[in-house]
Scaffold this motif. Structure first.
Motif, PDB file in Angstrom:
ATOM      1  N   TYR A  58       1.590   2.990   7.683  1.00 60.13           N
ATOM      2  CA  TYR A  58       0.375   2.290   7.229  1.00 60.13           C
ATOM      3  C   TYR A  58      -0.763   3.259   6.886  1.00 60.13           C
ATOM      4  CZ  TYR A  58      -1.026   2.148  12.284  1.00 60.13           C
ATOM      5  OH  TYR A  58      -1.330   2.450  13.589  1.00 60.13           O
ATOM      6  N   GLN A  59      -0.573   4.548   7.192  1.00 63.57           N
ATOM      7  CA  GLN A  59      -1.582   5.536   6.787  1.00 63.57           C
ATOM      8  C   GLN A  59      -1.175   6.272   5.511  1.00 63.57           C
ATOM      9  OE1 GLN A  59      -1.882   7.764  10.442  1.00 63.57           O
ATOM     10  NE2 GLN A  59      -3.013   6.118  11.464  1.00 63.57           N
ATOM     11  N   SER A  60      -0.003   5.936   4.976  1.00 64.09           N
ATOM     12  CA  SER A  60       0.466   6.641   3.786  1.00 64.09           C
ATOM     13  C   SER A  60      -0.089   5.995   2.522  1.00 64.09           C
ATOM     14  CB  SER A  60       1.997   6.608   3.740  1.00 64.09           C
ATOM     15  OG  SER A  60       2.441   5.317   3.368  1.00 64.09           O
ATOM     16  N   LYS A  61       0.167   6.641   1.377  1.00 66.81           N
ATOM     17  CA  LYS A  61      -0.295   6.028   0.121  1.00 66.81           C
ATOM     18  C   LYS A  61       0.532   4.797  -0.231  1.00 66.81           C
ATOM     19  CE  LYS A  61       2.062   9.226  -3.099  1.00 66.81           C
ATOM     20  NZ  LYS A  61       3.171   9.529  -2.185  1.00 66.81           N
ATOM     21  N   ASN A  62       1.652   4.636   0.442  1.00 61.81           N
ATOM     22  CA  ASN A  62       2.465   3.429   0.247  1.00 61.81           C
ATOM     23  C   ASN A  62       2.089   2.303   1.203  1.00 61.81           C
ATOM     24  OD1 ASN A  62       4.070   4.421  -1.837  1.00 61.81           O
ATOM     25  ND2 ASN A  62       5.384   5.499  -0.373  1.00 61.81           N
ATOM     26  N   ALA A  63       0.922   2.416   1.849  1.00 66.52           N
ATOM     27  CA  ALA A  63       0.521   1.408   2.839  1.00 66.52           C
ATOM     28  C   ALA A  63       0.650  -0.029   2.303  1.00 66.52           C
ATOM     29  CB  ALA A  63      -0.896   1.690   3.330  1.00 66.52           C
ATOM     30  N   PRO A  64       0.198  -0.320   1.059  1.00 64.74           N
ATOM     31  CA  PRO A  64       0.326  -1.709   0.575  1.00 64.74           C
ATOM     32  C   PRO A  64       1.765  -2.220   0.622  1.00 64.74           C
ATOM     33  CG  PRO A  64      -1.105  -0.448  -0.880  1.00 64.74           C
ATOM     34  CD  PRO A  64      -0.481   0.544   0.074  1.00 64.74           C
ATOM     35  N   ASN A  65       2.695  -1.330   0.297  1.00 65.69           N
ATOM     36  CA  ASN A  65       4.109  -1.700   0.334  1.00 65.69           C
ATOM     37  C   ASN A  65       4.538  -2.093   1.752  1.00 65.69           C
ATOM     38  OD1 ASN A  65       6.713  -1.960  -0.709  1.00 65.69           O
ATOM     39  ND2 ASN A  65       7.230   0.128  -0.079  1.00 65.69           N
ATOM     40  N   TYR A  66       4.093  -1.316   2.727  1.00 68.46           N
ATOM     41  CA  TYR A  66       4.456  -1.627   4.122  1.00 68.46           C
ATOM     42  C   TYR A  66       3.769  -2.916   4.591  1.00 68.46           C
ATOM     43  CZ  TYR A  66       6.870   2.772   4.474  1.00 68.46           C
ATOM     44  OH  TYR A  66       7.760   3.794   4.285  1.00 68.46           O
ATOM     45  N   PHE A 107      -5.631  -4.376   1.782  1.00 68.61           N
ATOM     46  CA  PHE A 107      -4.784  -3.593   0.882  1.00 68.61           C
ATOM     47  C   PHE A 107      -4.032  -4.441  -0.138  1.00 68.61           C
ATOM     48  CE2 PHE A 107      -5.441  -0.336   4.113  1.00 68.61           C
ATOM     49  CZ  PHE A 107      -5.720   0.742   3.293  1.00 68.61           C
ATOM     50  N   LEU A 108      -3.846  -5.722   0.182  1.00 68.65           N
ATOM     51  CA  LEU A 108      -3.104  -6.593  -0.736  1.00 68.65           C
ATOM     52  C   LEU A 108      -4.033  -7.534  -1.492  1.00 68.65           C
ATOM     53  CD1 LEU A 108      -0.140  -7.401   1.698  1.00 68.65           C
ATOM     54  CD2 LEU A 108      -0.212  -5.669  -0.111  1.00 68.65           C
ATOM     55  N   ASN A 109      -5.357  -7.348  -1.310  1.00 67.89           N
ATOM     56  CA  ASN A 109      -6.346  -8.213  -1.970  1.00 67.89           C
ATOM     57  C   ASN A 109      -6.077  -9.687  -1.713  1.00 67.89           C
ATOM     58  OD1 ASN A 109      -8.029  -6.258  -3.216  1.00 67.89           O
ATOM     59  ND2 ASN A 109      -6.336  -5.824  -4.624  1.00 67.89           N
ATOM     60  N   LYS A 110      -5.796  -9.999  -0.457  1.00 70.05           N
ATOM     61  CA  LYS A 110      -5.542 -11.391  -0.091  1.00 70.05           C
ATOM     62  C   LYS A 110      -6.700 -11.924   0.742  1.00 70.05           C
ATOM     63  CE  LYS A 110      -0.632 -11.778  -0.431  1.00 70.05           C
ATOM     64  NZ  LYS A 110       0.671 -11.789   0.192  1.00 70.05           N
ATOM     65  N   LEU A 111      -6.897 -13.220   0.671  1.00 70.78           N
ATOM     66  CA  LEU A 111      -7.941 -13.836   1.488  1.00 70.78           C
ATOM     67  C   LEU A 111      -7.428 -13.974   2.920  1.00 70.78           C
ATOM     68  CD1 LEU A 111      -9.223 -16.667  -0.864  1.00 70.78           C
ATOM     69  CD2 LEU A 111     -10.474 -14.610  -0.148  1.00 70.78           C
ATOM     70  N   PRO A 112      -8.270 -13.644   3.905  1.00 70.93           N
ATOM     71  CA  PRO A 112      -7.830 -13.819   5.291  1.00 70.93           C
ATOM     72  C   PRO A 112      -7.749 -15.293   5.659  1.00 70.93           C
ATOM     73  CG  PRO A 112     -10.129 -13.145   5.218  1.00 70.93           C
ATOM     74  CD  PRO A 112      -9.633 -13.116   3.802  1.00 70.93           C
ATOM     75  N   ASN A 113      -7.020 -15.565   6.712  1.00 65.09           N
ATOM     76  CA  ASN A 113      -6.958 -16.916   7.263  1.00 65.09           C
ATOM     77  C   ASN A 113      -8.379 -17.366   7.624  1.00 65.09           C
ATOM     78  OD1 ASN A 113      -6.628 -19.126   8.952  1.00 65.09           O
ATOM     79  ND2 ASN A 113      -4.757 -18.313   9.884  1.00 65.09           N
ATOM     80  N   PRO A 114      -8.859 -18.526   7.098  1.00 64.30           N
ATOM     81  CA  PRO A 114     -10.229 -18.967   7.392  1.00 64.30           C
ATOM     82  C   PRO A 114     -10.520 -19.038   8.899  1.00 64.30           C
ATOM     83  CG  PRO A 114      -9.211 -20.383   5.745  1.00 64.30           C
ATOM     84  CD  PRO A 114      -8.133 -19.460   6.241  1.00 64.30           C
ATOM     85  N   LYS A 115      -9.495 -19.309   9.693  1.00 67.53           N
ATOM     86  CA  LYS A 115      -9.672 -19.377  11.153  1.00 67.53           C
ATOM     87  C   LYS A 115     -10.118 -18.040  11.736  1.00 67.53           C
ATOM     88  CE  LYS A 115      -5.581 -21.031  12.350  1.00 67.53           C
ATOM     89  NZ  LYS A 115      -4.451 -21.525  13.155  1.00 67.53           N
ATOM     90  N   ASP A 116      -9.879 -16.949  10.977  1.00 70.42           N
ATOM     91  CA  ASP A 116     -10.205 -15.618  11.492  1.00 70.42           C
ATOM     92  C   ASP A 116     -11.677 -15.257  11.340  1.00 70.42           C
ATOM     93  OD1 ASP A 116      -7.658 -15.252  12.294  1.00 70.42           O
ATOM     94  OD2 ASP A 116      -7.055 -13.927  10.651  1.00 70.42           O
ATOM     95  N   LYS A 117     -12.410 -16.067  10.592  1.00 72.63           N
ATOM     96  CA  LYS A 117     -13.863 -15.848  10.433  1.00 72.63           C
ATOM     97  C   LYS A 117     -14.180 -14.411   9.993  1.00 72.63           C
ATOM     98  CE  LYS A 117     -14.953 -19.350  13.892  1.00 72.63           C
ATOM     99  NZ  LYS A 117     -15.129 -19.498  15.318  1.00 72.63           N
TER     100      LYS A 117
END
Ligand SMILES: [Mn+2]
Length: 269
Positions: free
Chosen positions: A143-151, A75-85
């Protein structure tokens, strides 16, 4: 018909299949509860999510910190931690359905037939079942609302117990998420300590949430994952730790909620 709860998959799909084969799991008849952290660290997060989503009518996930991290990255267009594969997941073109499935899952669920509350890290020791479900419901609405990115953008960091009753919704959300998905130890003053991830006797100044005096009598059976260093041992028959650390070379554990029987698959290392 049987209901099962499985410990943290952490992206390990083969042992899940092995466990379900061992109990002849039939999605048209049985139900599988995952105690969360179905993704990250292991090799097959995408396969885990595809399987769970395919059988979504027979599957409930109580979200863990790694599952929320995946949703936050999405939702935030961020790269995950590489350790998370999670690379294969984030390049998979049909991942929207998997995100939608995960986002629809709760933080806690009450399994009536076995009188069990299931969640990723546990519940705060003084909570009733009703209060736990009320908090879980509040957070999932966020986290199910349209404001999920904010949360999701406000999810990380410490919160105090007072924040559980905050009028500021993002603070309340963070405090609830911390209890349900990140808690292991409590400080002597009752606040969460989120830094110690070792075993329950690793720091005598800290109190494992499940040995708090308020849980001398539990409101119901408590089924949780998240704390691999416990190796499944709580010394309580009514508080069941299912994260036995398969991804770290331990075992994956599957609990029959009705009979309380546990079957395990060991990691081969
Ligand atoms: Mn966890």
């Amino acid at each position: 018909m049987a209901d099962y709860a499985v410990g943290d998959l952490q992206g390990c799909f083969t042992p899940l299949q092995n466990l379900l084969d061992l109990v002849n799991f039939n999605p048209s008849r049985d139900h599988l509860y995952c105690v969360g952290d179905v993704v990250a660290r292991g090799p097959d997060s995408l396969a885990c999510l595809q399987f769970l989503e395919k059988h979504r009518a027979s599957v409930t996930v109580t979200l863990g910190n790694h599952d929320l991290h995946l949703l936050a990255c999405h939702f935030l267009n961020k790269l995950p931690n590489p350790k998370d594969k999670l690379g294969a997941f984030f390049t998979y073109s049909h991942r929207e359905a998997l995100v939608e499935f995960l986002q629809a899952q709760p933080l806690a669920v009450f399994h009536q037939a076995s009188n069990s509350l299931i969640s990723h890290a546990g519940i705060y020791p003084t909570w009733t079942v009703e209060l736990a479900l009320e908090f879980a419901q509040f957070a999932s609405c966020c986290y199910q609302s349209k404001n999920a990115p904010n949360y999701f953008s406000s999810m990380y960091g410490n919160a105090t117990l007072a924040d559980l009753n905050s009028e500021i919704k993002t603070d309340k959300f963070k405090a609830i998420v911390n209890v349900f998905t990140r808690m292991r130890f409590l400080e002597p003053n009752g606040e969460l300590n989120l830094s110690n991830k070792e075993g329950k006797d690793s720091d005598t100044n800290l109190i494992p949430w499940f040995t708090h005096p308020a849980l001398h009598e539990t409101p119901c059976n408590l089924v949780f994952g998240h704390w691999a260093a416990l190796e499944g041992k709580t010394e309580r028959h009514d508080i069941i730790a299912l994260d036995t650390g398969y991804v770290w070379g331990g075992a994956m554990s599957l609990l029959n909620l009705n009979s309380k029987e546990i079957v395990q698959v060991q990691a081969n290392i």
